[in-house]
Design an enzyme around this catalytic site. Sequence first.
Site, PDB file in Angstrom:
ATOM      1  N   ASP A 144     -11.193   2.945   4.220  1.00  0.00           N
ATOM      2  CA  ASP A 144     -11.529   1.531   4.038  1.00  0.00           C
ATOM      3  C   ASP A 144     -13.052   1.335   3.998  1.00  0.00           C
ATOM      4  O   ASP A 144     -13.530   0.273   3.598  1.00  0.00           O
ATOM      5  CB  ASP A 144     -10.958   0.691   5.202  1.00  0.00           C
ATOM      6  CG  ASP A 144      -9.744  -0.127   4.784  1.00  0.00           C
ATOM      7  OD1 ASP A 144      -9.542  -0.304   3.565  1.00  0.00           O
ATOM      8  OD2 ASP A 144      -9.010  -0.597   5.677  1.00  0.00           O
ATOM      9  N   LYS A 166       0.845  -1.210   0.000  1.00  0.00           N
ATOM     10  CA  LYS A 166       0.000   0.000   0.000  1.00  0.00           C
ATOM     11  C   LYS A 166       0.875   1.253   0.000  1.00  0.00           C
ATOM     12  O   LYS A 166       0.613   2.214  -0.721  1.00  0.00           O
ATOM     13  CB  LYS A 166      -0.936  -0.014   1.226  1.00  0.00           C
ATOM     14  CG  LYS A 166      -2.059  -1.026   1.094  1.00  0.00           C
ATOM     15  CD  LYS A 166      -2.840  -1.231   2.391  1.00  0.00           C
ATOM     16  CE  LYS A 166      -3.844  -2.366   2.199  1.00  0.00           C
ATOM     17  NZ  LYS A 166      -4.533  -2.766   3.425  1.00  0.00           N
ATOM     18  N   GLN A 181      -4.837  -1.648   9.658  1.00  0.00           N
ATOM     19  CA  GLN A 181      -4.666  -2.940   8.999  1.00  0.00           C
ATOM     20  C   GLN A 181      -5.247  -4.042   9.894  1.00  0.00           C
ATOM     21  O   GLN A 181      -4.882  -4.157  11.059  1.00  0.00           O
ATOM     22  CB  GLN A 181      -3.168  -3.192   8.731  1.00  0.00           C
ATOM     23  CG  GLN A 181      -2.881  -4.440   7.939  1.00  0.00           C
ATOM     24  CD  GLN A 181      -3.421  -4.378   6.508  1.00  0.00           C
ATOM     25  OE1 GLN A 181      -3.320  -3.379   5.821  1.00  0.00           O
ATOM     26  NE2 GLN A 181      -4.021  -5.476   6.072  1.00  0.00           N
TER      27      GLN A 181
END
Length: 286
Positions: free
Chosen positions: A120, A53, A97
């Site tokens: 997200d 990422k 994460q």
Amino acid sequence: MDTHILDGKKVAELVRAEWKVRADKLVQLGVKPGLAVIIVGNNAASAIYVRNKIKACGDIGIYSEVHSFPENAAQDEVLACIQSLNENPHIHGILVQLPLPAHFENNRVITSIATEKDVDGFHLYNVGALVTGNTAFSPCTPYGVMVMLEKNHIPIEGQHAVVVGRSNIVGKPMALMLLEQGATVTICTSKTRDLSQFTKNADILVVATGKPRMITAKMVKPGAVVVDVGINRLPDGKLCGDVDFESVKEIVSYITPVPGGVGPMTITMLLCNTILAAERAQASIK
Ligand code: NDP
């Protein structure tokens, strides 16, 4: 059957080029899109995802920073970090994460992210927005699938879409997005009796189970569009999806490979959501 391979790498490249123009425009206005990634613990796969990422951010012109915490970190420490990132005007997107260590409360952590920085799309507010068709940030993996279908001009309205898997990050949002676009949606799970009776009726079949090659040719309707979200590592170290690609590709109209299908789209959509968050922040201070 004339089968088309849905090439995620190619679509990802195209989408990244489109969004790079938007990122560059922001930079010209003095706003560099910024993403903060929080990682807790030593999960090896998570470390690789985070590295990928960060690299992708650099390639498209997004500033990024990683906040790493040890496995035994206190939840309050992470919450304090999120709070300071919420208040940092240079950070437009915050991503935690997953998975978090067992002593963390996932929802408590995710809902501490400012909704306008939740790139997200996992904050309960943004989940609710998705359910009601007021999407603020689409969760990256299903968003990537939708963009891949769109870029390949695959119609969704009126189609019967079957989603196998009901996780919060893939299956459920995937079903909602297909529903929003006018598909008739069936969701199957590990509890579904006679799975193939449903999969065989799918015009669009999306599989996200984490069970290597579980969908075989006899479970798929000839001519269907098959999207394989699964990423599984086999004992020989190779990657495969949840669909038996070799047999299924012979009978369908479109299919995603693994690797090189949905995977490259997921990170791409994270970049898009971060740029979108920066655009919204810029518009709000005008
Ligand atoms: P989860 O383990 O959270 O969910 C799996 C889902 O599949 C569950 O809902 C489960 O049902 C269902 N399932 C499991 N076995 C069967 C079966 N035999 N028949 C029908 N349904 C079944 O996984 P995720 O959704 O997080 O991920 C799924 C896959 O996608 C994994 O391989 C993961 O690595 C991959 N992935 C890929 C991404 C990408 O970018 N390409 C991003 C995210 C995930 P139940 O709820 O009843 O247990």
